[in-house]
Motif scaffolding. Structure first.
Motif, PDB file in Angstrom:
ATOM      1  N   ILE A 129      59.069 131.540  53.191  1.00 42.38           N
ATOM      2  CA  ILE A 129      57.883 130.859  52.675  1.00 42.38           C
ATOM      3  C   ILE A 129      57.206 131.770  51.655  1.00 42.38           C
ATOM      4  O   ILE A 129      56.845 132.902  51.975  1.00 42.38           O
ATOM      5  CB  ILE A 129      56.926 130.485  53.819  1.00 42.38           C
ATOM      6  N   PRO A 130      57.072 131.321  50.415  1.00 44.02           N
ATOM      7  CA  PRO A 130      56.592 132.210  49.351  1.00 44.02           C
ATOM      8  C   PRO A 130      55.100 132.481  49.408  1.00 44.02           C
ATOM      9  O   PRO A 130      54.335 131.747  50.049  1.00 44.02           O
ATOM     10  CB  PRO A 130      56.954 131.435  48.078  1.00 44.02           C
ATOM     11  N   SER A 131      54.701 133.529  48.730  1.00 44.76           N
ATOM     12  CA  SER A 131      53.286 133.870  48.609  1.00 44.76           C
ATOM     13  C   SER A 131      52.547 132.707  47.978  1.00 44.76           C
ATOM     14  O   SER A 131      53.023 132.077  47.040  1.00 44.76           O
ATOM     15  CB  SER A 131      53.133 135.121  47.752  1.00 44.76           C
ATOM     16  N   VAL A 136      51.760 127.381  58.054  1.00 46.20           N
ATOM     17  CA  VAL A 136      52.357 128.161  59.130  1.00 46.20           C
ATOM     18  C   VAL A 136      53.099 127.209  60.054  1.00 46.20           C
ATOM     19  O   VAL A 136      52.574 126.157  60.438  1.00 46.20           O
ATOM     20  CB  VAL A 136      51.303 128.933  59.952  1.00 46.20           C
ATOM     21  N   VAL A 137      54.322 127.572  60.396  1.00 40.35           N
ATOM     22  CA  VAL A 137      55.115 126.822  61.370  1.00 40.35           C
ATOM     23  C   VAL A 137      55.286 127.701  62.604  1.00 40.35           C
ATOM     24  O   VAL A 137      55.754 128.837  62.507  1.00 40.35           O
ATOM     25  CB  VAL A 137      56.497 126.438  60.799  1.00 40.35           C
ATOM     26  N   TYR A 138      54.878 127.182  63.773  1.00 42.76           N
ATOM     27  CA  TYR A 138      55.085 127.868  65.045  1.00 42.76           C
ATOM     28  C   TYR A 138      56.131 127.058  65.803  1.00 42.76           C
ATOM     29  O   TYR A 138      55.814 125.990  66.345  1.00 42.76           O
ATOM     30  CB  TYR A 138      53.803 127.920  65.871  1.00 42.76           C
ATOM     31  N   ALA A 139      57.367 127.528  65.849  1.00 41.75           N
ATOM     32  CA  ALA A 139      58.402 126.688  66.438  1.00 41.75           C
ATOM     33  C   ALA A 139      59.604 127.511  66.869  1.00 41.75           C
ATOM     34  O   ALA A 139      60.283 128.076  66.011  1.00 41.75           O
ATOM     35  CB  ALA A 139      58.840 125.612  65.433  1.00 41.75           C
ATOM     36  N   PRO A 140      59.860 127.527  68.198  1.00 45.01           N
ATOM     37  CA  PRO A 140      59.021 126.968  69.255  1.00 45.01           C
ATOM     38  C   PRO A 140      57.914 127.949  69.654  1.00 45.01           C
ATOM     39  O   PRO A 140      57.997 129.136  69.380  1.00 45.01           O
ATOM     40  CB  PRO A 140      60.000 126.766  70.419  1.00 45.01           C
ATOM     41  N   THR A 141      56.909 127.397  70.338  1.00 43.88           N
ATOM     42  CA  THR A 141      55.870 128.230  70.927  1.00 43.88           C
ATOM     43  C   THR A 141      55.736 127.842  72.392  1.00 43.88           C
ATOM     44  O   THR A 141      55.749 126.655  72.734  1.00 43.88           O
ATOM     45  CB  THR A 141      54.539 128.113  70.169  1.00 43.88           C
ATOM     46  N   LEU A 142      55.630 128.839  73.280  1.00 43.90           N
ATOM     47  CA  LEU A 142      55.761 128.620  74.726  1.00 43.90           C
ATOM     48  C   LEU A 142      54.585 129.188  75.505  1.00 43.90           C
ATOM     49  O   LEU A 142      54.218 130.351  75.334  1.00 43.90           O
ATOM     50  CB  LEU A 142      57.052 129.278  75.222  1.00 43.90           C
ATOM     51  N   VAL A 143      54.015 128.346  76.377  1.00 45.91           N
ATOM     52  CA  VAL A 143      53.004 128.760  77.356  1.00 45.91           C
ATOM     53  C   VAL A 143      53.404 128.149  78.698  1.00 45.91           C
ATOM     54  O   VAL A 143      53.524 126.929  78.809  1.00 45.91           O
ATOM     55  CB  VAL A 143      51.597 128.265  76.959  1.00 45.91           C
ATOM     56  N   GLY A 260      53.492 118.214  52.644  1.00 46.52           N
ATOM     57  CA  GLY A 260      52.993 119.526  53.030  1.00 46.52           C
ATOM     58  C   GLY A 260      53.765 120.644  52.354  1.00 46.52           C
ATOM     59  O   GLY A 260      54.949 120.507  52.041  1.00 46.52           O
ATOM     60  N   TYR A 261      53.079 121.771  52.158  1.00 41.66           N
ATOM     61  CA  TYR A 261      53.721 122.902  51.485  1.00 41.66           C
ATOM     62  C   TYR A 261      54.984 123.371  52.207  1.00 41.66           C
ATOM     63  O   TYR A 261      55.969 123.753  51.574  1.00 41.66           O
ATOM     64  CB  TYR A 261      52.738 124.072  51.385  1.00 41.66           C
ATOM     65  N   TYR A 262      54.967 123.363  53.534  1.00 42.72           N
ATOM     66  CA  TYR A 262      56.090 123.933  54.282  1.00 42.72           C
ATOM     67  C   TYR A 262      57.374 123.127  54.131  1.00 42.72           C
ATOM     68  O   TYR A 262      58.480 123.655  54.386  1.00 42.72           O
ATOM     69  CB  TYR A 262      55.727 124.046  55.767  1.00 42.72           C
ATOM     70  N   CYS A 263      57.272 121.875  53.730  1.00 44.39           N
ATOM     71  CA  CYS A 263      58.432 120.993  53.738  1.00 44.39           C
ATOM     72  C   CYS A 263      59.558 121.490  52.834  1.00 44.39           C
ATOM     73  O   CYS A 263      60.733 121.458  53.213  1.00 44.39           O
ATOM     74  CB  CYS A 263      58.013 119.581  53.328  1.00 44.39           C
ATOM     75  N   THR A 264      59.213 121.951  51.643  1.00 43.45           N
ATOM     76  CA  THR A 264      60.231 122.404  50.690  1.00 43.45           C
ATOM     77  C   THR A 264      61.000 123.606  51.219  1.00 43.45           C
ATOM     78  O   THR A 264      62.235 123.652  51.158  1.00 43.45           O
ATOM     79  CB  THR A 264      59.576 122.758  49.341  1.00 43.45           C
ATOM     80  N   GLU A 265      60.289 124.579  51.773  1.00 48.15           N
ATOM     81  CA  GLU A 265      60.926 125.829  52.208  1.00 48.15           C
ATOM     82  C   GLU A 265      61.681 125.692  53.526  1.00 48.15           C
ATOM     83  O   GLU A 265      62.477 126.570  53.870  1.00 48.15           O
ATOM     84  CB  GLU A 265      59.881 126.934  52.328  1.00 48.15           C
TER      85      GLU A 265
END
Length: 325
Positions: A129-131, A136-143, A260-265
């Motif tokens: 993910i560029p500057s 932010v992608v949290y995957a997976p996240t565990l509790v 969303g921005y994250y989609c491309t990366e």
């Protein structure tokens, strides 16, 4: 239910030393192509080693304010399956622009209060993910449950890709340990799962009186669990709700791409949380429809996540979810 606690960090090692073990890598293993082996069990040997990571204030600095703020904001209210903090259109073909950060999650949510969880988490070391990309992608996240002190999350953002332990029992909750997903991490802590590198995580209560928890990662070169972080707080014992295993995104609208921005990366990636199990009393059980909930994948729209082309799959109800882009 707000995840609050008074810090009681366990300063000494709670891990019993074991006999020396071979440090040879599994046959044929490389950082880019780990060998697929059987998943460890919660009773697999525990080492007296720590996962190489930055810790304390260095971990908070390494994760950065953007990654930390997402976890902190979500912790203000317990997430539920398919929840979102932004109103979204039900349109399945066109994404409506939004303002600010869209927060969406999907995954498995235990309905019982456990004292431990174990899971197989895939990683995507190729994500870059560029500057300037605010997502932010949290995957997976565990509790495991409300009782736990530690959330273990795989995160991707402009500052890098890592596996972090978030300390919910600190006076000021934050990242307490961050292991970067680099060649050393891949060759030591991952194996192959459905063709993808994956690490095994164990987040378990190690002392019922002090409510001490330790998050471990499985070391495939020594066949032992290495500790990522330990924390304790008796105040958390009163929290009886279940936890989560989920795909979580904070994303802002990119007018240049219409999503969303994250989609491309992240195009061409997969996220898996598999072999999900929890410990209730002295018994470990896989997540099922009787002890957890999952929003049916067929009721989800990719556009609800600010992205075109996402697909959601429940390979095994409810112990293996997958998100593919």
């Amino acid at each position: 239910m707000r995840l609050l606690a008074v810090a009681l960090l366990a300063g000494g090692a709670l891990l019993a030393p074991t006999a020396p073990l071979s440090t040879a890598s599994p046959a044929g293993a490389t950082p880019d192509k780990p060998v697929e082996v059987a998943a460890p069990t919660p009773d697999s040997p525990v080492s007296n080693r720590l996962v190489p990571a930055v810790r304390g204030e260095a971990a908070r600095a390494a994760a950065g304010p953007v990654v930390s703020e997402g976890v902190r904001k979500r912790g203000e209210s317990r997430p539920t399956a398919g929840s979102t903090t932004a109103a979204r259109s039900a349109d399945t073909t066109t994404i409506t622009p939004w303002s600010g950060s869209l927060h969406v999650v999907w995954g498995a949510f235990p309905t019982v209060s456990s004292i431990g969880a174990q899971a197989t988490h895939t990683v995507n070391p190729g994500i870059s993910i560029p500057s300037g990309n605010p997502d932010v992608v949290y995957a997976p996240t565990l509790v495991p449950s409300g009782k736990t002190c530690i959330e273990v999350t795989t995160f991707y953002w402009q500052g890098g890709n890592g596996v972090g332990a978030w300390d919910w029992c600190a006076a000021s909750p934050g990242f307490a340990a961050v292991a970067w997903i680099d060649s050393s991490f891949l060759s030591t802590y991952t194996t192959s799962f459905q063709g993808l590198p994956a690490y095994e995580v164990l987040d378990v209560q190690t002392n019922a009186v002090t409510n001490s928890w330790t998050a471990y990662l499985y070391n495939y070169t020594t066949s032992t669990w290495d500790a990522l972080f330990t924390s304790a707080d008796t105040a958390k014992l009163s929290e009886t709700h279940g936890g989560w295993s989920m795909f979580e995104v904070y994303t802002e609208y990119n007018s240049a791409t219409g999503e969303g921005y994250y989609c491309t990366e992240t195009y061409g990636t997969q996220y898996h949380a598999a072999n999900l199990k929890i410990k209730v009393g002295s018994t470990w059980s896989s997540l099922t429809t009787s002890n957890s909930t999952v929003t049916p994948p067929g009721s989800l729209n990719s556009t609800d996540f600010g992205c075109y082309g996402l697909s959601f799959t429940l390979q095994t109800a409810n112990s293996h979810w997958q998100v593919t882009h």
